[in-house]
Design an enzyme around this catalytic site. Structure first.
Site: not given
Ligand code: ACO
Length: 309
Positions: A96, A236, A266
């Site tokens: 990214c 980003h 993203n």
């Molecule tokens: N729909 C429903 N539930 C979901 C989904 C979905 N699409 N995705 C995950 N969940 C569930 C998980 O399974 C978990 O369930 P559990 O508690 O029963 O295990 C629950 O939601 C919470 O999961 P978390 O991963 O803790 O959710 P979080 O609030 O952290 O959100 C997210 C997830 C959106 C991915 C977030 O962590 C995020 O944006 N992280 C950073 C991403 C990023 O910046 N990446 C860098 C750039 S990407 C690149 O380099 C290509």
């Protein structure tokens, strides 16, 4: 693809995706469009806006982790598509932050007198590397490209300061494990998602907020400007909650932050130049404005660039 489309693919909901990420829809390139095609289109628009012809460009730098081929670089394919007869073309694989890393190279080349005009592109066809059975990642990503022309200028505008860091020990937090030399495809390979992007989202989230804030503070300090001087933050677009947490740490109001995550998701290396172009074409950016670009991605790697428009 809308959130409703994903409700049909995996166990998710529009409500979860909207509240946890801020994304409503993303653009997915069809099977005949590749990173080089999107990059070429963005380059043509950038050259037109800069009133610059292809033969003036000395270097083409393409930030991407979704190349057309393993070899050659996507930049070489783009060079042929848009005809840059006097340029050297190469890729930067920095997830990214690919655009910001590319911008830093162009800035250094120009400052050192290596070149006069550079085209810097961020492009991804993330849909090629997305596991549409994994709800943790598939709802996040989209395809896009953005490009800028960077040229030598002694007016005092342009790149004021840049900061970049990476920490390779955190690479398993966000990677596509299979398909390289360490874990090559074999005739026994059966799809298990390991050749697509896998991510520990919550761990990445915490590092992203902390390190993007540190990166922004670093470039402001070195350029001698404060948060009150920043006209627009172009972050980003990974997650609305990451952007809000970043703005809070920087003490910058959300009215000074450009957002398009709702419509594009993203788009990795394309995210910052895509947002920058939209802000510019909407007339939000004015001459003399301080623009803060900041990104974070797989590596892990992060960086920021402070630009005076
Ligand atoms: N729909 C429903 N539930 C979901 C989904 C979905 N699409 N995705 C995950 N969940 C569930 C998980 O399974 C978990 O369930 P559990 O508690 O029963 O295990 C629950 O939601 C919470 O999961 P978390 O991963 O803790 O959710 P979080 O609030 O952290 O959100 C997210 C997830 C959106 C991915 C977030 O962590 C995020 O944006 N992280 C950073 C991403 C990023 O910046 N990446 C860098 C750039 S990407 C690149 O380099 C290509």
């Amino acid at each position: 693809m809308t959130n409703a489309d994903f409700e049909k693919l995996v166990d998710t909901s529009d409500e979860w995706i909207t509240t946890r990420t801020g994304i409503k829809e993303r653009r997915i390139a069809d099977e005949t469009i590749f990173s080089s095609d999107m990059a070429a289109a963005a380059c043509k628009n950038a050259l037109e806006m800069a009133k610059c012809s292809g033969d003036e460009i000395d270097v083409l730098i393409v930030g991407t982790v979704t190349p057309d081929y393993k070899l050659p670089s996507t930049a070489c394919v783009v060079q042929e598509k848009i005809n840059l007869p006097n340029a050297v073309a190469f890729d930067v694989a920095a997830a990214c932050t690919g655009f910001i890393n590319g911008l830093s190279i162009a800035d250094a080349y120009i400052s050192a007198g290596v070149c006069k005009k550079a085209l810097v592109v961020g492009v991804e066809k993330l849909s090629s590397f997305t596991n549409y059975k994994d709800r943790n990642t598939c709802v996040l990503f989209g395809d896009a490209a953005g490009a800028v022309v960077v040229e030598a200028d002694d007016s005092g505008s342009g790149v004021q300061s840049i900061f970049m860091r990476s920490d390779g020990k955190m690479r398993p937090l966000l990677w596509a494990k299979t398909g390289g030399a360490v874990h090559p495809y074999t005739s026994e390979f059966t799809f298990d998602g390991s050749d697509k992007i896998t991510m520990n989202g919550s761990d990445v989230f915490k590092v992203a907020v902390k390190e993007m804030a540190n990166a922004c503070k670093n470039v402001m300090e070195r350029a001698g400007v404060g948060p009150e001087d920043i006209s627009l933050v172009v972050p980003h677009q990974a997650n609305i909650r990451i952007v809000e947490a970043l703005a809070k740490r920087l003490k910058v109001g959300m009215d000074h932050v450009f957002l398009n995550i709702e419509n594009y998701g993203n788009t990795s290396a394309a995210s910052v130049p895509l947002a920058l172009d939209q802000a510019n074409r909407k007339g939000i950016i004015k001459e003399g404005d301080y623009i803060m670009m900041v990104a974070f991605g797989g590596g892990l790697i992060w960086g920021s660039a402070l630009v005076k428009w």
